[in-house]
Design a protein around this motif. Structure first.
Motif, PDB file in Angstrom:
ATOM      1  N   VAL A  28       0.810  -1.223   0.000  1.00 54.90           N
ATOM      2  CA  VAL A  28       0.000   0.000   0.000  1.00 54.90           C
ATOM      3  C   VAL A  28       0.845   1.276   0.000  1.00 54.90           C
ATOM      4  O   VAL A  28       0.305   2.362   0.224  1.00 54.90           O
ATOM      5  CB  VAL A  28      -0.980   0.023   1.202  1.00 54.90           C
ATOM      6  CG1 VAL A  28      -2.018  -1.069   1.065  1.00 54.90           C
ATOM      7  CG2 VAL A  28      -0.231  -0.082   2.512  1.00 54.90           C
ATOM      8  N   ALA A  29       2.150   1.154  -0.269  1.00 54.79           N
ATOM      9  CA  ALA A  29       2.969   2.368  -0.235  1.00 54.79           C
ATOM     10  C   ALA A  29       4.081   2.371  -1.288  1.00 54.79           C
ATOM     11  O   ALA A  29       4.198   3.329  -2.032  1.00 54.79           O
ATOM     12  CB  ALA A  29       3.569   2.577   1.157  1.00 54.79           C
ATOM     13  N   PHE A  30       4.907   1.352  -1.357  1.00 56.41           N
ATOM     14  CA  PHE A  30       6.042   1.340  -2.274  1.00 56.41           C
ATOM     15  C   PHE A  30       5.630   0.754  -3.622  1.00 56.41           C
ATOM     16  O   PHE A  30       4.771  -0.125  -3.683  1.00 56.41           O
ATOM     17  CB  PHE A  30       7.182   0.494  -1.710  1.00 56.41           C
ATOM     18  CG  PHE A  30       7.949   1.113  -0.566  1.00 56.41           C
ATOM     19  CD1 PHE A  30       7.705   2.400  -0.118  1.00 56.41           C
ATOM     20  CD2 PHE A  30       8.932   0.382   0.068  1.00 56.41           C
ATOM     21  CE1 PHE A  30       8.418   2.949   0.932  1.00 56.41           C
ATOM     22  CE2 PHE A  30       9.659   0.922   1.114  1.00 56.41           C
ATOM     23  CZ  PHE A  30       9.402   2.200   1.549  1.00 56.41           C
ATOM     24  N   PRO A  31       6.286   1.180  -4.705  1.00 55.74           N
ATOM     25  CA  PRO A  31       5.966   0.607  -6.019  1.00 55.74           C
ATOM     26  C   PRO A  31       6.547  -0.788  -6.228  1.00 55.74           C
ATOM     27  O   PRO A  31       6.067  -1.533  -7.080  1.00 55.74           O
ATOM     28  CB  PRO A  31       6.582   1.609  -7.000  1.00 55.74           C
ATOM     29  CG  PRO A  31       7.684   2.264  -6.242  1.00 55.74           C
ATOM     30  CD  PRO A  31       7.221   2.314  -4.805  1.00 55.74           C
ATOM     31  N   GLN A  32       7.568  -1.165  -5.462  1.00 57.62           N
ATOM     32  CA  GLN A  32       8.195  -2.466  -5.642  1.00 57.62           C
ATOM     33  C   GLN A  32       7.216  -3.587  -5.304  1.00 57.62           C
ATOM     34  O   GLN A  32       6.377  -3.447  -4.427  1.00 57.62           O
ATOM     35  CB  GLN A  32       9.438  -2.605  -4.740  1.00 57.62           C
ATOM     36  CG  GLN A  32      10.586  -1.719  -5.136  1.00 57.62           C
ATOM     37  CD  GLN A  32      10.491  -0.325  -4.536  1.00 57.62           C
ATOM     38  OE1 GLN A  32       9.548   0.026  -3.853  1.00 57.62           O
ATOM     39  NE2 GLN A  32      11.489   0.492  -4.809  1.00 57.62           N
ATOM     40  N   GLU A  33       7.372  -4.697  -6.004  1.00 57.47           N
ATOM     41  CA  GLU A  33       6.536  -5.870  -5.765  1.00 57.47           C
ATOM     42  C   GLU A  33       7.321  -7.029  -5.168  1.00 57.47           C
ATOM     43  O   GLU A  33       6.729  -7.982  -4.681  1.00 57.47           O
ATOM     44  CB  GLU A  33       5.867  -6.311  -7.067  1.00 57.47           C
ATOM     45  CG  GLU A  33       4.899  -5.274  -7.588  1.00 57.47           C
ATOM     46  CD  GLU A  33       4.226  -5.694  -8.873  1.00 57.47           C
ATOM     47  OE1 GLU A  33       2.997  -5.867  -8.856  1.00 57.47           O
ATOM     48  OE2 GLU A  33       4.930  -5.855  -9.898  1.00 57.47           O
ATOM     49  N   GLU A  34       8.641  -6.950  -5.199  1.00 57.15           N
ATOM     50  CA  GLU A  34       9.496  -8.015  -4.681  1.00 57.15           C
ATOM     51  C   GLU A  34      10.359  -7.456  -3.560  1.00 57.15           C
ATOM     52  O   GLU A  34      10.872  -6.341  -3.650  1.00 57.15           O
ATOM     53  CB  GLU A  34      10.406  -8.553  -5.791  1.00 57.15           C
ATOM     54  CG  GLU A  34       9.657  -9.122  -6.985  1.00 57.15           C
ATOM     55  CD  GLU A  34       8.861 -10.370  -6.648  1.00 57.15           C
ATOM     56  OE1 GLU A  34       9.318 -11.156  -5.800  1.00 57.15           O
ATOM     57  OE2 GLU A  34       7.774 -10.554  -7.236  1.00 57.15           O
ATOM     58  N   GLY A  35      10.524  -8.262  -2.519  1.00 62.24           N
ATOM     59  CA  GLY A  35      11.383  -7.877  -1.411  1.00 62.24           C
ATOM     60  C   GLY A  35      12.850  -7.977  -1.775  1.00 62.24           C
ATOM     61  O   GLY A  35      13.215  -8.452  -2.852  1.00 62.24           O
ATOM     62  N   LEU A  36      13.689  -7.545  -0.857  1.00 61.29           N
ATOM     63  CA  LEU A  36      15.133  -7.557  -1.049  1.00 61.29           C
ATOM     64  C   LEU A  36      15.782  -8.553  -0.098  1.00 61.29           C
ATOM     65  O   LEU A  36      15.436  -8.595   1.084  1.00 61.29           O
ATOM     66  CB  LEU A  36      15.715  -6.164  -0.747  1.00 61.29           C
ATOM     67  CG  LEU A  36      15.240  -4.991  -1.581  1.00 61.29           C
ATOM     68  CD1 LEU A  36      15.743  -3.682  -0.984  1.00 61.29           C
ATOM     69  CD2 LEU A  36      15.713  -5.144  -3.014  1.00 61.29           C
ATOM     70  N   GLY A  37      16.730  -9.329  -0.607  1.00 61.35           N
ATOM     71  CA  GLY A  37      17.597 -10.117   0.258  1.00 61.35           C
ATOM     72  C   GLY A  37      18.648  -9.204   0.855  1.00 61.35           C
ATOM     73  O   GLY A  37      18.788  -8.042   0.444  1.00 61.35           O
ATOM     74  N   ALA A  38      19.413  -9.692   1.802  1.00 63.90           N
ATOM     75  CA  ALA A  38      20.397  -8.847   2.490  1.00 63.90           C
ATOM     76  C   ALA A  38      21.424  -8.263   1.521  1.00 63.90           C
ATOM     77  O   ALA A  38      21.746  -7.069   1.597  1.00 63.90           O
ATOM     78  CB  ALA A  38      21.092  -9.630   3.595  1.00 63.90           C
ATOM     79  N   ASP A  39      21.942  -9.057   0.603  1.00 66.72           N
ATOM     80  CA  ASP A  39      22.941  -8.550  -0.345  1.00 66.72           C
ATOM     81  C   ASP A  39      22.334  -7.533  -1.297  1.00 66.72           C
ATOM     82  O   ASP A  39      22.940  -6.495  -1.583  1.00 66.72           O
ATOM     83  CB  ASP A  39      23.584  -9.694  -1.134  1.00 66.72           C
ATOM     84  CG  ASP A  39      24.482 -10.563  -0.269  1.00 66.72           C
ATOM     85  OD1 ASP A  39      24.922 -10.100   0.805  1.00 66.72           O
ATOM     86  OD2 ASP A  39      24.744 -11.717  -0.663  1.00 66.72           O
ATOM     87  N   GLU A  40      21.138  -7.839  -1.808  1.00 69.52           N
ATOM     88  CA  GLU A  40      20.439  -6.888  -2.676  1.00 69.52           C
ATOM     89  C   GLU A  40      20.157  -5.593  -1.933  1.00 69.52           C
ATOM     90  O   GLU A  40      20.307  -4.503  -2.484  1.00 69.52           O
ATOM     91  CB  GLU A  40      19.091  -7.454  -3.141  1.00 69.52           C
ATOM     92  CG  GLU A  40      19.145  -8.609  -4.087  1.00 69.52           C
ATOM     93  CD  GLU A  40      17.748  -9.165  -4.299  1.00 69.52           C
ATOM     94  OE1 GLU A  40      17.293  -9.113  -5.454  1.00 69.52           O
ATOM     95  OE2 GLU A  40      17.128  -9.622  -3.312  1.00 69.52           O
ATOM     96  N   ALA A  41      19.725  -5.718  -0.688  1.00 77.66           N
ATOM     97  CA  ALA A  41      19.405  -4.539   0.124  1.00 77.66           C
ATOM     98  C   ALA A  41      20.640  -3.676   0.319  1.00 77.66           C
ATOM     99  O   ALA A  41      20.582  -2.456   0.153  1.00 77.66           O
ATOM    100  CB  ALA A  41      18.826  -4.959   1.471  1.00 77.66           C
ATOM    101  N   ASP A  42      21.747  -4.308   0.655  1.00 77.17           N
ATOM    102  CA  ASP A  42      22.968  -3.530   0.871  1.00 77.17           C
ATOM    103  C   ASP A  42      23.365  -2.789  -0.401  1.00 77.17           C
ATOM    104  O   ASP A  42      23.697  -1.603  -0.356  1.00 77.17           O
ATOM    105  CB  ASP A  42      24.101  -4.428   1.351  1.00 77.17           C
ATOM    106  CG  ASP A  42      25.325  -3.631   1.759  1.00 77.17           C
ATOM    107  OD1 ASP A  42      25.175  -2.636   2.511  1.00 77.17           O
ATOM    108  OD2 ASP A  42      26.430  -3.993   1.320  1.00 77.17           O
TER     109      ASP A  42
END
Length: 163
Positions: A28-42
């Motif tokens: 209900v807020a961000f446009p992303q549909e997929e979460g991030l893994g720790a490496d992707e997030a970093d």
């Protein structure tokens, strides 16, 4: 509990990703549909112009964060954009407000002149009220600009704040 806003560090990746992914999962807020893994997030958080976390100074837990980056390039590169996330269990404690205020100061320090929000979902009434209370100017509404998880569409509101 005291909250300290500080620059993101790579060792924050797991906690920051958890909070970011909560907002993505809420749908209900961000446009992303997929979460991030720790490496992707970093990689994502360190690629921003600036990324900050809200940390509980007693426990060391990350309870919120923001990302700050250009909204456009070239002749519009002085306009920035930001996204904010607060852990579900910490919402309602004005952490989001502290993140926005820190972001406004950091954006100005970096050299941006305007902070623009492109897509505040109209049902996100807490964000709408916060931005208006902090002096953001409502630019208008894009009808049906956000697709909810159930496939329906909701309006988005655009805002800006001169730095």
């Amino acid at each position: 509990m005291g909250i300290v806003i500080r620059q993101y560090r790579s060792e924050d990746a797991v906690q920051a990703a958890r909070i970011w992914n909560q907002v993505v999962d809420d749908g209900v807020a961000f446009p992303q549909e997929e979460g991030l893994g720790a490496d992707e997030a970093d990689a994502f958080f360190t690629s921003q112009s600036y990324c900050a976390v809200a940390e509980d100074d007693e426990t060391g837990h990350v309870v919120g964060l923001y990302i700050l980056h250009p909204n456009n390039v070239g002749r519009c590169g002085h306009i920035c954009n930001a996204s904010y996330a607060v852990s579900r269990d910490m919402r309602g404690r004005h952490i989001g407000e502290r993140l926005v205020l820190d972001c406004l100061a950091k954006a100005k320090e970096i050299g941006f002149r305007i902070l623009q929000f492109n897509a505040v979902v109209a049902s996100n009434v807490h964000a709408l009220h916060l931005y208006e209370r902090l002096g953001f100017v409502r630019l208008g509404t894009v009808p049906g600009g956000y697709r909810l998880d159930d496939g329906s569409y909701e309006d988005i509101v655009l805002f800006y704040h001169t730095l």
